[in-house]
Design a protein around this motif. Structure first.
Motif, PDB file in Angstrom:
ATOM      1  N   VAL A 140       0.874  -1.209   0.050  1.00  0.00           N
ATOM      2  CA  VAL A 140      -0.080   0.131  -0.043  1.00  0.00           C
ATOM      3  C   VAL A 140       0.810   1.316  -0.055  1.00  0.00           C
ATOM      4  N   ASN A 141       1.874   1.071   0.772  1.00  0.00           N
ATOM      5  CA  ASN A 141       2.862   2.287   0.743  1.00  0.00           C
ATOM      6  C   ASN A 141       3.400   2.551  -0.642  1.00  0.00           C
ATOM      7  N   MET A 142       3.771   1.584  -1.376  1.00  0.00           N
ATOM      8  CA  MET A 142       4.437   1.918  -2.752  1.00  0.00           C
ATOM      9  C   MET A 142       3.108   2.297  -3.601  1.00  0.00           C
ATOM     10  N   TYR A 143       2.107   1.728  -3.523  1.00  0.00           N
ATOM     11  CA  TYR A 143       1.026   2.084  -4.442  1.00  0.00           C
ATOM     12  C   TYR A 143       0.711   3.741  -4.185  1.00  0.00           C
ATOM     13  N   ALA A 144       0.542   3.936  -2.927  1.00  0.00           N
ATOM     14  CA  ALA A 144       0.669   5.423  -2.527  1.00  0.00           C
ATOM     15  C   ALA A 144       1.333   6.227  -3.342  1.00  0.00           C
ATOM     16  N   ALA A 145       2.880   5.944  -3.214  1.00  0.00           N
ATOM     17  CA  ALA A 145       3.930   6.665  -3.879  1.00  0.00           C
ATOM     18  C   ALA A 145       3.795   6.829  -5.273  1.00  0.00           C
ATOM     19  N   MET A 146       3.492   5.658  -5.925  1.00  0.00           N
ATOM     20  CA  MET A 146       3.206   5.547  -7.230  1.00  0.00           C
ATOM     21  C   MET A 146       1.839   6.515  -7.688  1.00  0.00           C
ATOM     22  N   LEU A 147       0.893   6.131  -6.991  1.00  0.00           N
ATOM     23  CA  LEU A 147      -0.165   7.025  -7.177  1.00  0.00           C
ATOM     24  C   LEU A 147       0.088   8.570  -7.116  1.00  0.00           C
ATOM     25  N   ALA A 148       0.672   9.001  -6.245  1.00  0.00           N
ATOM     26  CA  ALA A 148       0.902  10.398  -6.211  1.00  0.00           C
ATOM     27  C   ALA A 148       1.520  10.897  -7.526  1.00  0.00           C
ATOM     28  N   GLN A 149       2.319  10.120  -8.176  1.00  0.00           N
ATOM     29  CA  GLN A 149       2.869  10.532  -9.449  1.00  0.00           C
ATOM     30  C   GLN A 149       1.938  10.592 -10.431  1.00  0.00           C
ATOM     31  N   ARG A 150       1.012   9.449 -10.575  1.00  0.00           N
ATOM     32  CA  ARG A 150       0.236   9.400 -11.543  1.00  0.00           C
ATOM     33  C   ARG A 150      -1.042  10.514 -11.777  1.00  0.00           C
ATOM     34  N   VAL A 151      -1.245  11.076 -10.202  1.00  0.00           N
ATOM     35  CA  VAL A 151      -2.286  12.081 -10.347  1.00  0.00           C
ATOM     36  C   VAL A 151      -1.918  13.416 -10.095  1.00  0.00           C
ATOM     37  N   ALA A 152      -0.522  13.730 -10.288  1.00  0.00           N
ATOM     38  CA  ALA A 152       0.094  14.974 -10.004  1.00  0.00           C
ATOM     39  C   ALA A 152      -0.507  16.087 -10.875  1.00  0.00           C
ATOM     40  N   ASP A 153      -1.039  15.687 -12.189  1.00  0.00           N
ATOM     41  CA  ASP A 153      -1.314  16.606 -13.029  1.00  0.00           C
ATOM     42  C   ASP A 153      -2.731  17.165 -12.824  1.00  0.00           C
ATOM     43  N   ARG A 154      -3.207  16.500 -11.894  1.00  0.00           N
ATOM     44  CA  ARG A 154      -4.606  16.731 -11.439  1.00  0.00           C
ATOM     45  C   ARG A 154      -4.658  17.649  -9.869  1.00  0.00           C
ATOM     46  N   HIS A 155      -3.319  17.734  -9.326  1.00  0.00           N
ATOM     47  CA  HIS A 155      -3.081  18.409  -8.061  1.00  0.00           C
ATOM     48  C   HIS A 155      -3.811  17.611  -6.911  1.00  0.00           C
ATOM     49  N   ILE A 156      -3.905  16.164  -7.176  1.00  0.00           N
ATOM     50  CA  ILE A 156      -4.448  15.512  -6.058  1.00  0.00           C
ATOM     51  C   ILE A 156      -3.507  15.025  -5.185  1.00  0.00           C
ATOM     52  N   ASN A 157      -3.374  15.351  -4.062  1.00  0.00           N
ATOM     53  CA  ASN A 157      -2.578  15.043  -2.851  1.00  0.00           C
ATOM     54  C   ASN A 157      -2.708  13.415  -2.073  1.00  0.00           C
ATOM     55  N   VAL A 158      -1.703  12.842  -2.365  1.00  0.00           N
ATOM     56  CA  VAL A 158      -1.999  11.266  -1.866  1.00  0.00           C
ATOM     57  C   VAL A 158      -1.045  11.363  -0.531  1.00  0.00           C
ATOM     58  N   THR A 159      -1.560  10.758   0.511  1.00  0.00           N
ATOM     59  CA  THR A 159      -0.917  10.654   1.794  1.00  0.00           C
ATOM     60  C   THR A 159      -0.977   9.370   2.548  1.00  0.00           C
ATOM     61  N   PRO A 160       0.263   8.541   2.400  1.00  0.00           N
ATOM     62  CA  PRO A 160      -0.071   7.055   3.302  1.00  0.00           C
ATOM     63  C   PRO A 160       0.370   7.824   4.875  1.00  0.00           C
ATOM     64  N   VAL A 161      -0.658   7.225   5.811  1.00  0.00           N
ATOM     65  CA  VAL A 161      -0.604   7.747   6.961  1.00  0.00           C
ATOM     66  C   VAL A 161      -0.387   6.398   7.888  1.00  0.00           C
ATOM     67  N   HIS A 162       0.727   6.723   8.914  1.00  0.00           N
ATOM     68  CA  HIS A 162       0.933   5.673  10.171  1.00  0.00           C
ATOM     69  C   HIS A 162       0.105   6.397  11.119  1.00  0.00           C
ATOM     70  N   PRO A 163      -1.052   5.751  11.700  1.00  0.00           N
ATOM     71  CA  PRO A 163      -1.928   6.193  12.859  1.00  0.00           C
ATOM     72  C   PRO A 163      -1.441   5.961  14.187  1.00  0.00           C
ATOM     73  N   GLY A 164      -0.275   5.180  14.201  1.00  0.00           N
ATOM     74  CA  GLY A 164       0.044   4.810  15.713  1.00  0.00           C
ATOM     75  C   GLY A 164      -0.291   3.302  16.001  1.00  0.00           C
ATOM     76  N   TRP A 165       0.146   3.221  17.224  1.00  0.00           N
ATOM     77  CA  TRP A 165      -0.606   1.948  17.866  1.00  0.00           C
ATOM     78  C   TRP A 165      -1.922   2.331  18.539  1.00  0.00           C
ATOM     79  N   VAL A 166      -2.839   1.735  18.115  1.00  0.00           N
ATOM     80  CA  VAL A 166      -4.132   2.213  18.438  1.00  0.00           C
ATOM     81  C   VAL A 166      -4.946   1.010  19.047  1.00  0.00           C
ATOM     82  N   GLN A 167      -5.847   1.454  20.171  1.00  0.00           N
ATOM     83  CA  GLN A 167      -6.766   0.725  20.929  1.00  0.00           C
ATOM     84  C   GLN A 167      -8.045   0.190  20.074  1.00  0.00           C
TER      85      GLN A 167
END
Length: 225
Positions: free
Chosen positions: A155-182
């Motif tokens: 998923v992290n790699m897909y996000a990095a790739m997608l960011a490049q694919r949609v750059a011409d539309r100025h779409i921001n792509v962000t993979p997020v680590h939410p922490g260790w969550v209950q």
């Protein structure tokens, strides 16, 4: 629903981080289209909330959900890919084939093949957030959770790739680590509540880091891959 509010889509919104983030976005004035396998979120009612059924491991369910979302809104400002599973996250055992396949079916196949048709519904300048994990970074490799770690690495790699694919539309792509969550996946001993994680994720949404950068809720900052 208020047609002037920003519209967010949140997958896996019936519990845990997805539910907390849905509540947070509603509190921040978003119109939210939330998905759950059952098509409902028990105990949550809001005039800016619509809940639709989605099983991202099922092709027909995915197609129906995307079509329904297209009927509900003329354009999406924020897509949060939160749905995921982690059956082996605490296990030190070698990968087991059925669990491995099930993990990838949800975390990778389901996420990718829900996101792809959703791109046509995103407004130019929209945001796509993937709730992933630092466990999927090579720098954070460990002996446990083979299927989970590998799925999040994908998923992290897909996000990095997608960011490049949609750059011409100025779409921001962000993979997020939410922490260790209950959550059901994280267990009761985790240091973060779902509400704290949701607050941190929202801070990442507002911060809007450079597209493709990895946001770490634990440090409230970008983290190197």
């Amino acid at each position: 629903m208020d047609t002037h509010a920003k519209t967010a889509v949140v997958t896996g919104a019936n519990s845990g981080i997805g539910l907390a983030l849905t509540k947070k976005l509603l509190a921040e004035g978003y119109r939210v289209i939330a998905t759950a396998r059952s098509g409902r979120i028990d105990g949550l009612h809001h005039d800016q909330l619509t809940v639709i059924p989605l099983d991202i491991t099922d092709v027909a369910s995915t197609e129906q959900a995307v079509a329904r979302i297209g009927q509900l809104t003329p354009g999406i400002d924020l897509l949060v890919n939160n749905a995921g599973v982690a059956p082996d996250v605490m296990s030190m055992a070698p990968p087991e084939r059925t669990s491995f396949h099930d993990t990838f079916a949800t975390n990778v196949d389901g996420t990718v093949f829900f996101t792809e048709p959703m791109l046509a519904l995103l407004k130019d300048g929209a945001q796509v957030v993937f709730i992933t994990s630092s466990m999927g970074l090579p720098s954070q490799a460990g002996p446990n959770g083979t299927a989970y770690r590998l799925s999040k690495a994908a998923v992290n790699m897909y996000a990095a790739m997608l960011a490049q694919r949609v750059a011409d539309r100025h779409i921001n792509v962000t993979p997020v680590h939410p922490g260790w969550v209950q959550t059901r996946l994280g267990g009761d001993s985790a240091p973060f509540t779902p509400e704290q994680a949701a607050d941190g994720i929202f801070q990442g949404i507002v911060a809007r880091p450079e597209s493709g950068q990895f946001w770490n809720v634990e440090t409230n900052a970008v983290m190197a891959y």
